[in-house]
Structures are given as C-alpha cells and as structure tokens.
Design an enzyme around this catalytic site. Structure first.
Site: not given
Length: 307
Positions: A78, A146, A171
């Site tokens: 991530t 990503y 988010w």
C-alpha cells in the site's frame, strides 16, 4: 465451529454457505484489524498477518485457507509512492499474489473477498469535471504503479472464479494504524496550523464500516463481481482535515486551504476518487452512510491517544 460444506444448487451454481470459518489475510493492517472482530460476530475467524502467510507463496496460501468457507484478502503493498520505484515488487503482492489467493480459494470452493482501491481508475481532471461517481463496471485506467498492480490483482481474482468478490475502497481511516485524520491532528498540535489540499475529492471511509459491509456482503450471499465500499457523499482532504481538528478540540481555521498538490510525491494523487454504490443497492445491501455522519461516530476512537 466446524468446517462448512457449501454444496451446490440443482443448476450447479454454488449453494448458500452457513456460518463457517473465515480466514483474513493482512489482519495486521489498518483495515484487517477491524475485519477480524467484526467478522467474528458471525463466523469463526483465523487472522493471518504478514509474517504468517506470504501471499506470493502458493503452498503457504493453500495451507492458510484450508477449511475456510470465506477468505478476505486485505494483504497488499500500500506504499503508493514507493511502488513507483518498486513496481515489480508491488505487483508480486498486489497482482500475482492476489491471483495465488484467488486460485487457492477456487480449488477448495471458498469465496474470496478481495480488497481493492479507487486507484484503479484514472481519477483525472476529466473525471473531476464530469463529477460523476465511478460505477462498478467503469473501465479501469490506472495512472500510478500502485493502481496498475491493484488493477492486475482485480483481473486475477475475477478470472479465478465468478463467485469471487472485489471490494474497492478509498480514503481509509481507522484506529489501528497511521491514517490521515490522526496525522493531521498530530501535526496541527505540533505546528499550530498546516496547509491541506482542496483540489482532490473522494469519500473518507472508516475501516470499521468497510469491515461491516464485508460482513453484510457475506451474509447476503451476493453475486460475485465488483462492489464499492466507500462512504456516501463527497469531500476534499481539506474538508476532512477541518473535521478532524474540530473533533480534537481545535478551531477549524488552523487548517489552511492549499491549491494544487503537495510537492515531493512520486505518485500522482487522483483528483476524483468518488465511487458509486448502485450495485450494492441492486443486490439489497445498504451502502455506507454519509462520510460526515460516520466521522462523527468514529472520531473519538480514531483520535484516541494522538499526542
């Protein structure tokens, strides 16, 4: 609680799964830490953190998912900026690793819920001008390493079984690791104020809400495919930052609006990260509520212990 045999319907489709064993991969992450207790309301859960299972290792994955009725894959690379310089390594986890997990689940008849991201979309100026939430079936068009690796993972998962589910979220904030509201409050206290961008729009989403949506998707035995797990409504990072500092007892004006993007980032951030929820409604599953309402409920827990 024992293992559960799904069985099949008369037309050969997978039959309903009763309560059974859920394996959570990536259980030590921001989302995984909420997935485990939330899913444990309905199921026996085995939590696997990174040191337990390398998702790029087929043997390790097969051993980890053995006996599962469901597997939730929250394991991922991530680090968005680092992926720009290490795309091959990120792809091994986010792309090929997702495929390893998906195929292992298909072999034993376990349903996989794979966690993905808004970064699979372009999120560019054209999307922002249109101001239309991305539907679940919108073509993917990632603009970062990503995003490319996560889009590859989605393809691997959906190719492995029509029963598998991809859940896109974005988010994220939560109580079990670094996240935007915690960082904003800490920096605001240290510096007395800070600048936050106003040009990026998305849906701030509590990890506990995503975990609960996954739980509800499993309970509803929804058809395989793609679903969106984000809060309703639209916000900027500046909007969320203002709400965060207010929840911490500071005035909102300590957060100053900043046009443009923060310098020094290797990966371009999407300016439009708003996802639609029509497919949830179509299968009778209620989307997550408005981001402001959910933040109000989450704030004390998320900000607990922030110095």
């Amino acid at each position: 609680m024992g293992e559960v045999d799904r069985g099949t319907t008369t037309d050969g489709a997978p039959g309903p799964r009763p309560r059974g064993k859920v394996v959570v991969l990536g259980a030590g992450g921001l989302l995984g830490a909420d997935l485990v207790p939330v899913l444990a309301r309905d199921h026996e859960v085995r939590a696997c953190v990174r040191r337990d299972v390398d998702v790029t290792d087929p043997r390790a994955v097969a051993a980890a998912v053995e006996g599962a009725s469901y597997v939730v894959n929250a394991a991922a690379w991530t680090a968005v900026d680092d992926a720009e310089a290490h795309e091959e390594e990120a792809a091994a986890v986010n792309g090929a690793g997702a495929g390893v997990v998906a195929r292992a689940c298909a072999v034993i008849g376990a349903r996989l819920v794979h966690v993905s991201t808004d970064y699979v979309f372009a999120g560019d100026d054209a999307a922002a001008r249109a101001a239309v939430p991305y539907p679940e079936d919108a073509p993917t068009d990632p603009r970062t390493a990503y995003g490319r690796t996560k889009a590859a993972g989605e393809r691997e998962v959906l190719a492995a079984s029509s029963d598998h589910v991809v859940v896109r979220t974005a988010w994220l904030y939560g109580a079990h690791g670094p996240c935007f509201p915690r960082t904003i409050v800490r920096v605001a206290r240290e510096r007395g104020g800070l600048d936050v961008v106003t040009g990026q729009r998305g849906q701030p989403t509590w990890t506990r809400d995503v975990a609960d949506l996954v739980r509800r998707l499993l309970a509803a035995e929804v058809p395989g495919g793609v679903y969106h797990a984000t809060s309703s409504g639209v916000a900027t990072w500046h909007d969320l930052a203002v709400e965060a500092v207010r929840a911490a007892g500071m005035p909102g004006d300590v957060v100053r609006p900043l046009d443009g993007e923060l310098p020094g980032r290797a990966a371009t951030r999407p300016v439009w990260s708003v996802l639609g929820h029509d497919r949830l409604r179509a299968v009778g599953v209620e989307p997550i509520g408005h981001w402001r309402d959910r933040w109000t409920l989450a704030a004390d827990e998320v900000l607990a212990g922030v110095v």
